[in-house]
Scaffold this motif. Structure first.
Motif, PDB file in Angstrom:
ATOM      1  N   ALA A 503       0.824  -1.204   0.000  1.00  0.00           N
ATOM      2  CA  ALA A 503       0.000   0.000   0.000  1.00  0.00           C
ATOM      3  C   ALA A 503       0.865   1.265   0.000  1.00  0.00           C
ATOM      4  O   ALA A 503       0.551   2.249  -0.681  1.00  0.00           O
ATOM      5  CB  ALA A 503      -0.933  -0.007   1.217  1.00  0.00           C
ATOM      6  N   LYS A 504       1.959   1.237   0.756  1.00  0.00           N
ATOM      7  CA  LYS A 504       2.860   2.394   0.781  1.00  0.00           C
ATOM      8  C   LYS A 504       3.454   2.652  -0.600  1.00  0.00           C
ATOM      9  O   LYS A 504       3.608   3.808  -1.022  1.00  0.00           O
ATOM     10  CB  LYS A 504       3.971   2.162   1.803  1.00  0.00           C
ATOM     11  N   SER A 534      -8.679  -1.569   7.810  1.00  0.00           N
ATOM     12  CA  SER A 534      -7.372  -2.170   8.089  1.00  0.00           C
ATOM     13  C   SER A 534      -6.241  -1.156   7.992  1.00  0.00           C
ATOM     14  O   SER A 534      -6.378  -0.070   7.429  1.00  0.00           O
ATOM     15  CB  SER A 534      -7.108  -3.303   7.099  1.00  0.00           C
ATOM     16  N   GLY A 535      -5.078  -1.557   8.512  1.00  0.00           N
ATOM     17  CA  GLY A 535      -3.880  -0.755   8.352  1.00  0.00           C
ATOM     18  C   GLY A 535      -3.446  -0.630   6.905  1.00  0.00           C
ATOM     19  O   GLY A 535      -2.812   0.361   6.518  1.00  0.00           O
ATOM     20  N   THR A 536      -3.800  -1.634   6.082  1.00  0.00           N
ATOM     21  CA  THR A 536      -3.474  -1.584   4.661  1.00  0.00           C
ATOM     22  C   THR A 536      -4.148  -0.398   3.989  1.00  0.00           C
ATOM     23  O   THR A 536      -3.515   0.364   3.251  1.00  0.00           O
ATOM     24  CB  THR A 536      -3.907  -2.888   3.974  1.00  0.00           C
ATOM     25  N   LEU A 537      -5.449  -0.248   4.227  1.00  0.00           N
ATOM     26  CA  LEU A 537      -6.166   0.866   3.603  1.00  0.00           C
ATOM     27  C   LEU A 537      -5.745   2.198   4.206  1.00  0.00           C
ATOM     28  O   LEU A 537      -5.735   3.225   3.515  1.00  0.00           O
ATOM     29  CB  LEU A 537      -7.675   0.651   3.725  1.00  0.00           C
ATOM     30  N   ALA A 538      -5.369   2.200   5.482  1.00  0.00           N
ATOM     31  CA  ALA A 538      -4.877   3.433   6.088  1.00  0.00           C
ATOM     32  C   ALA A 538      -3.576   3.870   5.413  1.00  0.00           C
ATOM     33  O   ALA A 538      -3.364   5.064   5.154  1.00  0.00           O
ATOM     34  CB  ALA A 538      -4.664   3.234   7.590  1.00  0.00           C
ATOM     35  N   ALA A 539      -2.692   2.904   5.099  1.00  0.00           N
ATOM     36  CA  ALA A 539      -1.433   3.237   4.416  1.00  0.00           C
ATOM     37  C   ALA A 539      -1.687   3.679   2.985  1.00  0.00           C
ATOM     38  O   ALA A 539      -0.989   4.557   2.462  1.00  0.00           O
ATOM     39  CB  ALA A 539      -0.502   2.025   4.439  1.00  0.00           C
ATOM     40  N   THR A 541      -4.359   5.239   1.804  1.00  0.00           N
ATOM     41  CA  THR A 541      -5.032   6.543   1.741  1.00  0.00           C
ATOM     42  C   THR A 541      -4.293   7.631   2.522  1.00  0.00           C
ATOM     43  O   THR A 541      -4.760   8.772   2.581  1.00  0.00           O
ATOM     44  CB  THR A 541      -6.459   6.427   2.292  1.00  0.00           C
ATOM     45  N   LYS A 542      -3.163   7.309   3.136  1.00  0.00           N
ATOM     46  CA  LYS A 542      -2.453   8.243   4.004  1.00  0.00           C
ATOM     47  C   LYS A 542      -2.197   9.578   3.311  1.00  0.00           C
ATOM     48  O   LYS A 542      -1.807   9.635   2.146  1.00  0.00           O
ATOM     49  CB  LYS A 542      -1.123   7.631   4.442  1.00  0.00           C
ATOM     50  N   GLY A 543      -2.421  10.635   4.049  1.00  0.00           N
ATOM     51  CA  GLY A 543      -2.181  11.977   3.532  1.00  0.00           C
ATOM     52  C   GLY A 543      -3.278  12.483   2.616  1.00  0.00           C
ATOM     53  O   GLY A 543      -3.109  13.510   1.956  1.00  0.00           O
ATOM     54  N   GLY A 544      -4.408  11.782   2.569  1.00  0.00           N
ATOM     55  CA  GLY A 544      -5.498  12.206   1.700  1.00  0.00           C
ATOM     56  C   GLY A 544      -5.204  12.041   0.226  1.00  0.00           C
ATOM     57  O   GLY A 544      -5.889  12.623  -0.621  1.00  0.00           O
ATOM     58  N   VAL A 545      -4.190  11.216  -0.089  1.00  0.00           N
ATOM     59  CA  VAL A 545      -3.814  10.990  -1.486  1.00  0.00           C
ATOM     60  C   VAL A 545      -4.939  10.296  -2.239  1.00  0.00           C
ATOM     61  O   VAL A 545      -5.195  10.582  -3.412  1.00  0.00           O
ATOM     62  CB  VAL A 545      -2.514  10.153  -1.542  1.00  0.00           C
TER      63      VAL A 545
END
Length: 609
Positions: A503-504, A534-539, A541-545
């Protein structure tokens, strides 16, 4: 299904499960004379007599399993104690067809063992049982102990206790609290005759002769009859698996879809297995009542809407019957209303699962697009990049990969360069905005995040003069994660670490596009093998990208997959903030049905770039 593992996975006579999740050698009592079943089961998940021989344990046979690799029978003490934490039932592993019948009063001598479905490395709970048995039939035709009725009121709302640090997160050594925790409640009934009545199906019948029901119909219910898995703290305690004591060859298992009713009483011993946890192995099976669930059809995109879809077609190979191609094609045309762009996951190479070095999937894709055209759909063109042989995981030899289908009458594809499996595409600044060095191309294929996993496929499309970048994904699977019924609570989700790195990488790539043009239109989609919470989706979408667009649906409609009676989201479509005018649809045509073309529901986004 019964475990396919040989019974060598049973904990040997002098070996018990460690409370910390490993193995402990223990001699145990030399013998246990006069013991009854509740004394063998004890008040924790591990028998206090594990490894000990026991003699002449009395009980009445409540169920017989004479097929599969786990042959044996259940028996139950008709004279229970008054401790709700101790089960009165027990499985006897015979390894061959049991020489007993339901209703026989028996005495059993044998060794107390703990069998871990899937083996100790699975982290799963164990089933207490007797092995190497000597069985004496005292009488036949006896009444069975009255079943314990599993109801919405009897199953606690809390799912499981939390494992302690001293035991490595295991709950094995904790005293059972059946009035406080659902898993403790079911464990306190392990091996006993139980029943459910007039339940709703929340997991469709499968090829192994099993389905899932809930005794809590109002628990996280969706509008089509399922039970939504909405967070790691919403395991849905009312779910229980149903099998039957007869093999499917002896007695066909009924076909049931999500939302159907299992009318009447279903009764049998409560088993524990690798693939479903606590399972009623029914000697008496209720009747399936069809509630008329229908496959959904999404709306057709308007002239100025770009329809983008993702569909995991479950190891589609040219060796599959034509009927699978036709059914999938019909769904693309009818149920998905012929999207302009379709991201396909799990397209196998031209020799299917045969591991012969073939990596091209041109024949597989051609067979599919021909089937779509034959069903009245567009004459789809397609783009993909062949993987390295046996480097992307999935079924051995299959070389699954992602493929773009697109309708050239509506969308054009911007071809750039000649891609290969190991060269990653890059974002460059060009006149008019960002360009890809390779289109189609693979995203950062040398990144360790993609080891033994599919590499994302990236392409540039133009719709009505506007550029849209599409990133097709199939993240690494959840293989190796512990189940919800694991002895470790909360369970270990080891595969999530790799998905977060994947995801990152995708998040970084989208950032590169937006660094050139902030309002660039990017669609990221595919089978991400993880939940929206999940942490996967958080990574990702991080930063509103990116925004996970399934979150625009009402909570009861956010799902694409059904596993162990939990409807859940594995497939996603995400977009950059510049895309604001869109409609999202999770098109439910597979996951809830006994007859499936794939185990995933496709997702469709209609947007105006």
């Amino acid at each position: 299904m019964v475990s396919s593992l040989p019974r060598t996975a049973a904990v040997p006579a002098l070996v018990a499960l460690a409370l910390a999740g490993g193995l402990i050698v223990t001699a145990g009592p030399a013998s246990a004379a006069g013991v009854r079943i509740h004394g063998i089961q004890g008040t924790t998940r591990i028998s206090p007599l594990v490894g000990s021989p026991v003699a002449d344990v009395p009980g009445v046979v409540t169920g017989v399993r004479a097929y599969g690799s786990s042959k044996g029978f259940w028996f139950q003490d008709p004279e229970p104690d008054d401790d709700p934490a101790t089960s009165e039932g027990l499985f006897v592993y015979t390894g061959s067809d049991p020489a007993v019948a339901v209703g026989d009063s028996v005495t059993v001598s044998g060794t107390v063992s703990e069998f871990v479905p899937g083996g100790a490395a699975s982290g799963e709970q164990s089933e207490t049982e007797l092995t190497s048995p000597e069985v004496t039939v005292v009488s036949s035709g006896n009444a069975l102990p009255a079943p314990v009725k599993i109801t919405a009121r009897s199953v606690p709302a809390a799912y499981a206790p939390t494992g302690t640090a001293a035991t490595g997160g295991s709950v094995n050594g904790l005293k059972l609290k059946p009035r406080q925790y659902a898993l403790d409640y079911f464990e306190s009934l392990e091996g006993m005759n139980v029943s459910v009545s007039d339940t709703r199906v929340v997991g469709a019948s499968d090829q192994y002769g099993e389905l899932w029901v809930t005794v809590k119909p109002s628990e996280d219910a969706d509008r089509r009859g399922g039970t939504v898995y909405g967070s790691y703290d919403e395991q849905n305690t009312g779910r229980v698996q149903i099998q039957q004591q007869a093999s499917t060859a002896q007695s066909p298992f009924p076909a049931a879809n999500v939302g159907d009713r299992l009318k009447g009483t279903t009764e049998g011993p409560l088993d524990f297995n690798q693939f479903g946890g606590y399972t009623i192995v029914a000697g008496r099976l209720g009747t399936v009542v069809d509630k008329g669930l229908r496959r959904e059809v999404t709306a057709k995109q308007k002239k100025d809407q770009l329809a983008v879809a993702t569909y995991n077609v479950e190891n589609l190979a040219p060796t599959d019957p034509q009927s699978k191609f036709d059914s999938l094609a019909s769904a693309v045309v009818t149920n998905l209303s012929s999207p302009d762009i379709v991201s396909l996951e799990e397209i196998q190479d031209d020799s299917g699962a045969k591991d012969d070095g073939t990596v091209s999937a041109a024949g597989t894709v051609r067979k599919f697009v021909d089937a779509i055209a034959a069903h009245g759909g567009p004459a789809y063109a397609w783009r993909s990049v062949d993987p390295e042989n046996d480097k992307d995981g999935g079924q051995p030899g299959g070389n699954i990969r992602n493929v773009f289908l697109y309708n050239p009458a509506r969308v054009s594809f911007e071809d750039r360069g000649t891609a290969d499996a190991t060269t990653g595409t890059r974002v460059v600044s060009a006149q008019g905005g960002p360009d890809l060095t390779l289109s189609p191309g693979r995203l950062d294929p040398g990144n360790p995040a993609w080891q033994d996993s599919r590499k994302p496929l990236v392409g540039e499309f133009t719709f009505r003069g506007k550029r849209v970048f599409v990133v097709s994904n199939h993240f690494v699977s959840k293989g190796g994660d512990e189940s919800l019924t694991s002895q470790h609570q909360p369970p270990t989700r080891s595969s999530e670490a790799q998905r977060q790195e994947q995801a990152k990488a995708v998040n970084s790539f989208v950032r590169d596009i937006r660094a050139v043009r902030k309002n660039a239109d990017v669609v990221v989609l595919g089978d991400l093998n993880d939940f929206q919470f999940s942490g996967t989706l958080a990574a990702l979408t991080k930063g509103g990208v990116l925004h996970d667009d399934i979150d625009t649906l009402p909570v009861p409609e956010r799902y694409s997959y059904v596993y162990n009676g939990n409807t859940q989201t594995l497939d996603h479509i995400l977009t950059t903030p510049s895309i604001t005018d869109f409609r999202y649809d999770s098109v439910h045509i597979n996951a809830e049905f006994a007859r499936q073309d794939s185990d995933h529901d496709p997702q469709v986004l209609r947007l105006r770039p």
